[in-house]
Design an enzyme around this catalytic site. Structure first.
Site, mmCIF file in Angstrom:
data_model
loop_
_atom_site.group_PDB
_atom_site.id
_atom_site.type_symbol
_atom_site.label_atom_id
_atom_site.label_comp_id
_atom_site.label_asym_id
_atom_site.label_seq_id
_atom_site.Cartn_x
_atom_site.Cartn_y
_atom_site.Cartn_z
ATOM 1 N N CYS B 85 0.716 -1.624 0.144
ATOM 2 C CA CYS B 85 -0.041 0.024 0.057
ATOM 3 C C CYS B 85 0.909 0.974 -0.058
ATOM 4 O O CYS B 85 1.554 1.594 -1.282
ATOM 5 C CB CYS B 85 -1.032 0.035 1.029
ATOM 6 S SG CYS B 85 -2.784 0.491 1.106
ATOM 7 N N HIS B 202 -4.202 -5.528 1.190
ATOM 8 C CA HIS B 202 -2.831 -6.183 2.344
ATOM 9 C C HIS B 202 -2.472 -7.881 2.873
ATOM 10 O O HIS B 202 -3.376 -7.835 3.969
ATOM 11 C CB HIS B 202 -3.355 -5.155 3.757
ATOM 12 C CG HIS B 202 -3.166 -3.561 3.720
ATOM 13 N ND1 HIS B 202 -2.055 -2.935 4.742
ATOM 14 C CD2 HIS B 202 -3.729 -2.702 2.664
ATOM 15 C CE1 HIS B 202 -2.304 -1.391 3.592
ATOM 16 N NE2 HIS B 202 -3.152 -1.783 3.376
ATOM 17 N N GLU B 204 -0.911 -8.751 5.180
ATOM 18 C CA GLU B 204 -0.741 -9.012 6.782
ATOM 19 C C GLU B 204 -1.867 -8.499 7.549
ATOM 20 O O GLU B 204 -2.295 -8.907 8.312
ATOM 21 C CB GLU B 204 0.090 -7.907 7.374
ATOM 22 C CG GLU B 204 -0.183 -6.637 7.599
ATOM 23 C CD GLU B 204 -0.422 -5.570 6.246
ATOM 24 O OE1 GLU B 204 -0.359 -5.476 5.097
ATOM 25 O OE2 GLU B 204 -0.736 -4.107 6.208
#
Lengths: 85, 231
Positions: B85, B202, B204
């Site tokens: 990002c 994302h 994560e």
């Protein structure tokens, strides 16, 4: 002292959704001759310098290094004298 | 592996990024952007967030943080870098990846689940994943519209550097499946040497037991298996 007045604009080939949204609102307000709107960034920088020709390449370097992204933006600038404050 | 996650002022996914690697058993730490020691990492992560408040352009100021000199030098030595990002935005500003991330076509901040399609298994980040594999990875951005001029785009695609595209549940690459107006639905790309990955979604946020999707693990484990295979 000298002031650089810098305009940074999206290249014509790059879509400007902000400009498009503003155009839409202007049409809604009755400004029916609005053809397109492009939003630019305007930056003023004041320098402790007095020689325009010495400053010009520095401003260009500042634009190339940081203020404009060469992939998507173009820029132009003017330099004017300002009174000491 | 040793993972160094860079914290810029305004980063907000640095701790999550550090923790998902730590949870997988890796030696993972955050590095403040004013530090100049990357602490000998195998992988550098540039996390999501709003470095420097997104002032000027997303990533434009972070690109000149003191630590970035080391990150660029690490890249030049063939180091592995993952930019997520805002991290992707920083990588493009630093010219470690081509192109730019611009305001979403619809000007919305978009925060939702998103399907992405694996476009190639030929990267450390998709090692062992089938081309066409569909992953559910959240997105959260306002400036994620990937832009590249036509000539560079052709080169990127010819070089197989597009790693992920926005897709629908069936893997179709359509305008409707494109959340932000990115050119050719591009969601993630790699560098010419394939070691640097930038992606807007994302992973994560899809790699803990507490959340709905665990597809982020696929990307992290692909990288683990790539490193373990001795590449």
């Amino acid at each position: 002292m000298l002031k650089a007045k810098i305009f940074v604009q999206l290249k014509p080939s790059v879509l400007d959704p902000q400009g498009k949204a503003v155009s839409g609102t202007l049409s809604q307000l009755g400004f029916d001759t609005v053809q397109s709107t492009r939003i630019s960034r305007y930056i003023e920088i004041v320098f402790a310098e007095n020689d325009v020709e010495v400053l010009r390449p520095k401003v260009k370097e500042i634009c190339d290094t940081l203020l404009a992204n060469p992939n998507t933006e173009t820029y132009h600038f003017d330099i004017e004298k300002v009174a000491e404050s | 592996m040793r993972v160094s996650v860079i914290t810029f002022p305004g980063s907000n996914c640095d701790i999550d990024s550090r923790d998902v690697f730590a949870d997988l058993g890796h030696d993972s730490r955050t590095i403040w952007h004013k530090d100049t020691d990357l602490q000998n990492p195998d992988l550098v992560v540039l996390p999501g967030g709003f470095s420097y408040g997104d002032y000027l352009r997303s990533g434009a100021l972070a690109r000149f943080s003191p630590v970035m000199k080391e990150v660029i030098s690490f890249a030049k030595q063939g180091g592995y870098i993952l930019g997520i990002c805002n991290g992707f935005q920083v990588l493009t500003e630093a010219q470690l990846l081509p192109g730019s991330l611009l305001a979403n076509e619809n000007l919305d901040f978009i925060c939702r689940h998103q399907y992405i399609r694996v476009e190639t298994g030929n990267s450390p980040w998709t090692h062992g994943l089938d081309k066409g594999r569909i992953l559910d990875i959240p997105i959260a951005h306002k400036k994620g519209r990937y832009h590249l001029d036509q000539e560079s785009l052709k080169r990127l695609e010819d070089n197989d550097q597009v790693i992920f595209r926005y897709a629908d549940e069936e893997g179709r690459i359509t305008p409707e499946a494109n959340p932000n107006g990115s050119v050719n639905n591009i969601a993630g790309i790699c560098s010419e040497n394939r070691r640097i990955l930038g992606m807007m979604p994302h992973p994560e946020r899809a790699a803990t037991k507490a959340v709905v999707s665990s597809d982020g693990y696929e990307i992290l484990k692909a990288f683990e298996s790539y490193l373990a295979s001795g590449n």
